[in-house]
Write an enzyme that holds these catalytic residues in place. Structure first.
Site, PDB file in Angstrom:
ATOM      1  N   SER A  47      43.708  44.552  46.091  1.00  0.00           N
ATOM      2  CA  SER A  47      44.364  44.516  44.792  1.00  0.00           C
ATOM      3  C   SER A  47      43.575  43.641  43.819  1.00  0.00           C
ATOM      4  CB  SER A  47      45.787  43.977  44.965  1.00  0.00           C
ATOM      5  OG  SER A  47      46.373  43.751  43.731  1.00  0.00           O
ATOM      6  N   GLY A  48      43.105  42.504  44.315  1.00  0.00           N
ATOM      7  CA  GLY A  48      42.277  41.616  43.481  1.00  0.00           C
ATOM      8  C   GLY A  48      41.029  42.331  43.014  1.00  0.00           C
TER       9      GLY A  48
ATOM     10  N   TRP B 235      40.560  45.464  42.757  1.00  0.00           N
ATOM     11  CA  TRP B 235      40.918  46.559  41.843  1.00  0.00           C
ATOM     12  C   TRP B 235      40.974  46.050  40.405  1.00  0.00           C
ATOM     13  CZ3 TRP B 235      44.984  47.313  38.443  1.00  0.00           C
ATOM     14  CH2 TRP B 235      45.119  48.603  37.919  1.00  0.00           C
ATOM     15  N   HIS B 236      41.438  44.793  40.232  1.00  0.00           N
ATOM     16  CA  HIS B 236      41.569  44.255  38.880  1.00  0.00           C
ATOM     17  C   HIS B 236      40.225  44.022  38.206  1.00  0.00           C
ATOM     18  CE1 HIS B 236      45.755  43.567  40.020  1.00  0.00           C
ATOM     19  NE2 HIS B 236      45.997  43.543  38.722  1.00  0.00           N
ATOM     20  N   GLY B 237      39.181  43.830  38.982  1.00  0.00           N
ATOM     21  CA  GLY B 237      37.875  43.628  38.356  1.00  0.00           C
ATOM     22  C   GLY B 237      36.804  43.380  39.400  1.00  0.00           C
TER      23      GLY B 237
END
Lengths: 473, 374
Positions: free
Chosen positions: A322-323, A325-327
């Site tokens: 998820s982390g 995915w954010h950048g």
């Protein structure tokens, strides 16, 4: 094109909604599709071909998969489609990051080899539409829903502009039936409530997030070594509220626009700052990403039905992903790991500790942890982030002053972030966003929304307008 | 009946929403409701022209968006509305470099810097410039021409008591102090309105500086213009027609006395103390000498220029920031400096204290080069 722009609010949106309602029923999806293509290509004219090409490929692969009787072939086609989608995401979003890190490692090892790489530009919205493409192929593979029979309807699902840039991530099975027929939702009530939702989202973004952003930017631009403790806290509070009102506002606008043309999008935020644990926070923050991660990553990894160590690994892995995915940067990975760590700790023992304290301390502890987490989200370099966190606890005075305007916006942000902690706030929230509207409520809401819209448009129209008194040479 | 009423209300509201958007479109295309245009100086966006190249590199979209942002229907109302509530609630001003001082006295930042000396350019730079000016003055004097420096007042030096506390600091050496030193020691012709205005601040019957303007008040301008005439008479040993006034109106500030407030683009101009507006008249020029005059100045000269000062003069030009020539809208760069100097008997170089770091805007150096290079 962003929603909070004059072009969108005063030109594109009215043109879109009026064309949609004046178009005959059989052309309504075409209207959406055309406006979505214009919307996307306005901001990313070259990448429109990437999105059109991959949807074409996906559509046919999935159709082939759904017609296939052999399980092996179905699995192979699933893998192929997922690989193409993830491959594009990795290529565009993560190859710069990967090559940079590889070069750093090679350099550390004393190698003179250096991989040359032309930096890629990230296609707008690729993180969102890739995940949606995956839900389509997986939902069809799992036989949750039949594939769409019309390519243009699939194209519409992927490129439907309200959700294209910043979500919510709408899973295929949540939208499939609405693409085929949503005439029951094309009501005056939905147009109006959609308009209200859009205006509320606009106000969140323009009147709160943008204002908080000004202060956050000014604090994060300082030399961290000189930042006083109070300034550091105001800076991170400003960013904490900026990111929430920005993202939630954008989601509200997307949900509102979709509702105006008869679509029901899932909610994306549910007052996350009143969460009483990090676990709860992730049920309230970017809910559609959480749902995606749960359905398409956590459950396939085994979910809860595994040994405790494996469960902790699964949780952490999902949050690392998820982390990322954010950048494509280490700070996002760290931020994911940070949240994953607290999720694991809560599963292990923290939730039991929390039960012994009251709700308010739980909310404050969670808010504190989330705010600290945002430092790592905001500051790209780990060393700088640690330096900033140290200033939060240095208890030293600085000479940077926040002006009264900041405290006004902070007050507004606090009120609207925490109001649902109280029963009356929950009732108010339910009444505004979810309950039916009678005439009196319509009129009240209409007046409020009009005022918000005037303030928002005024704020946008004046942005960057800083004339000189006299012309100088 | 109740059910029907229930259905009508949302429909009416929806029609109102649609009507508002239609209203915007009609205003955008036809501008049928006249609105007060926005004040101040800013670069206006031009309508973009479409080409596929511009589309694919994104410049068409960027230009079009900028154009629409600046030209959508009712834009000036929305900008003014935004500025009004931010100013009313938070004293926030969006005009470039404007600072809100105590009791809402408005400043531009460079006037505050000039007062505290934080824009000091150094003794050497000023000395070099003034030595050049002295040599130009002496050379022209031999030709019967006069160079006169005019130090205009500045908001920071006139109203230091209203400068916001966050800018307070110990005053250092200021440009104007050093210029004054060289003006005195090198015998450069000068009218020091900066000092005159401060000295007369408490005893002047009418305000010499406005609350919401950045320049000297209209009343102050009239006094200054009259003093310039007297100085020109004295230095040229001539008799000129004078300007005079029999009547002074007291009213809310307008034009130059309100220039910051106007550029703030508010819905309602803030109320302040009344300003004095002499009804300026000019004596007959019959039998009077009309000297020629070249003025090199910052914006402080506009109010003198606009009051019709040229009626007292012949061959009269204003070189705004030493860049543009008025009247005539020519560029200084297109003019022959030697010829221009030779065609005028008097040269005024006017600057407020905030503009002293660039005093003359190249005119002094160029004039020196014209007469002394090789």
């Amino acid at each position: 094109m962003v929603f909070s722009s004059i072009l969108f609010i005063l030109f594109f949106l009215p043109a879109f909604v009026s064309t949609y309602y004046f178009a005959p029923k059989k052309l309504k999806n075409i209207v959406i599709l055309l406006f979505s293509i214009v919307f996307y290509s306005w901001g990313a004219p070259r990448f429109i071909f990437v999105i059109l090409g991959t949807t074409f490929l996906d559509f046919h692969l999935v159709r082939w998969m759904s017609q296939s009787k052999r399980e092996n072939q179905r699995r192979l086609l699933l893998a192929l489609s997922v690989s193409i989608n993830l491959g594009l995401l990795v290529y565009f979003k993560y190859s710069n990051f990967f090559v940079e890190n590889l070069n750093a490692v090679l350099s550390l090892l004393g190698s003179e080899t250096h991989i040359h790489w032309t930096k890629l530009v990230l296609p707008i919205g690729i993180s969102f539409y890739t995940f949606e493409s995956i839900t389509y192929v997986v939902d069809v593979y799992r036989r949750v829903h039949k594939p769409l029979s019309d390519f243009w309807n699939y194209q519409l699902y992927i490129i439907f502009f309200p959700k294209l840039i910043a979500g919510p991530i709408v899973r295929y099975h949540d939208l499939a039936d609405q693409i085929e027929d949503r005439s029951a939702n094309e009501t005056v009530d939905n147009i109006l409530t959609g308009f209200y939702r859009f205006a509320i989202g606009m106000a969140k973004k323009v009147l709160i997030a943008n204002q908080m952003g000004v202060y956050a930017d000014s604090v994060f631009a300082l030399n961290y070594a000189d930042v006083g403790t109070a300034t550091a806290w105001f800076g991170i509070l400003a960013y904490t509220f900026q990111i929430y009102f920005d993202f939630a506002g954008y989601s509200d606008m997307a949900i509102g626009i979709a509702r105006m043309v008869g679509f029901r999008f899932p909610e994306n935020f549910n007052n996350p700052y009143v969460s009483q644990s990090i676990t709860e926070f992730w049920r309230r923050w970017h809910m559609t990403l959480g749902a995606w991660m749960r359905d398409y990553l956590y459950i396939p990894l085994g979910g809860n039905r595994v040994s405790t160590p494996r469960l902790y690994f699964n949780l952490w892995f999902v949050f690392l992903a998820s982390g990322l995915w954010h950048g494509a940067s280490w700070n996002f990975i760290f931020w994911g790991a940070y949240h994953g760590l607290f999720l694991v700790l809560e599963r292990a023992f923290l939730l039991k500790v929390y039960k012994k304290i009251g709700a308010l301390p739980r909310v404050l502890i969670t808010f504190f942890l989330v705010a600290i987490g945002w430092v790592f989200f905001r500051i790209e370099h780990f060393g700088d982030a640690i330096a900033f966190v140290k200033r939060l606890f240095a208890f030293e005075k600085g000479d940077f002053a926040m002006n009264p305007e900041f405290f006004f916006y902070l007050f507004v942000a606090v009120i609207f972030s925490f109001i649902t902690f109280f029963t009356f706030g929950k009732r108010w929230n339910e009444s505004v966003f979810f309950a039916n509207y009678d005439n009196k409520k319509h009129i009240t809401m209409f007046v409020v929304v009009l005022i918000l819209l005037i303030f928002s448009i005024a704020s946008i129209s004046a942005f960057g307008f800083n004339p000189f008194i006299y012309f100088r040479f | 009946m109740e059910e029907r009423k229930k259905n009508i209300t949302p429909r009416v509201l929806l029609i109102i929403v649609a009507a508002l958007f239609v209203l915007h479109f009609t205003q955008f295309f036809f501008e049928w409701i006249p609105l007060k245009p926005l004040s101040g100086y800013f670069e206006k966006a031009k309508k973009s022209t479409f080409s596929w190249k511009k589309w694919f590199d994104g410049t068409y979209q960027a230009e079009e968006e900028k154009y629409l942002n600046e030209n959508f229907g009712f834009r000036s109302f929305f900008v003014r509305f935004n500025h009004q509530w931010r100013f009313s609630l938070f004293n926030e001003v969006k005009t470039q470099s404007v600072i809100v001082g105590a009791e809402n006295y408005l400043y531009e930042f460079n006037y505050i810097k000039a007062w505290y000396g934080t824009d000091f350019i150094g003794y050497d730079t000023i000395a070099q410039r003034m030595y050049k000016l002295q040599r130009v003055q002496d050379t022209l004097q031999k030709l019967g021409k006069h160079v006169i420096v005019i130090l205009a007042p500045g908001k920071g030096s006139f109203y230091p008591e209203y400068i916001p506390e966050r800018y307070h600091q110990d005053r250092g050496v200021t440009n104007i102090d050093v210029y004054r030193h060289y003006i005195d020691s090198l015998n450069i012709n000068c009218i020091d309105f900066n000092q005159y205005f401060v000295d007369n601040k408490a005893i002047s019957p009418y305000p010499l500086y406005p609350q919401y303007g950045i320049h000297w008040s209209y009343y102050g301008v009239c006094l200054a213009a009259d003093s310039i005439v007297s100085y020109l008479e004295k230095i040229n040993d001539i008799t000129m027609a004078h300007l005079y006034w029999d009547k002074i109106d007291m009213r809310q500030p307008e034009k130059g006395d309100n220039d910051i407030s106007a550029a703030m683009n508010l819905l309602f101009a803030p109320r302040t103390f009344n300003m004095a507006y002499p009804e300026v008249k000019f004596e007959s020029r019959d039998g009077k000498t009309k000297p020629s005059l070249l003025v090199v100045s910052d914006s402080f000269y506009w109010s003198i220029f606009n009051m019709g000062f040229g009626r007292l003069l012949e061959n009269y030009h204003f070189w705004y920031y030493n860049k543009e020539i008025f009247p005539g809208n020519r560029l200084v760069s297109e003019a022959n400096l030697y010829n221009e100097i030779m065609e005028h008997d008097n040269i005024l170089i006017i600057s407020t204290d905030a503009n002293l770091p660039q005093f003359g805007w190249g005119f002094i150096e160029n004039a020196y080069d014209v007469f002394f290079s090789n």
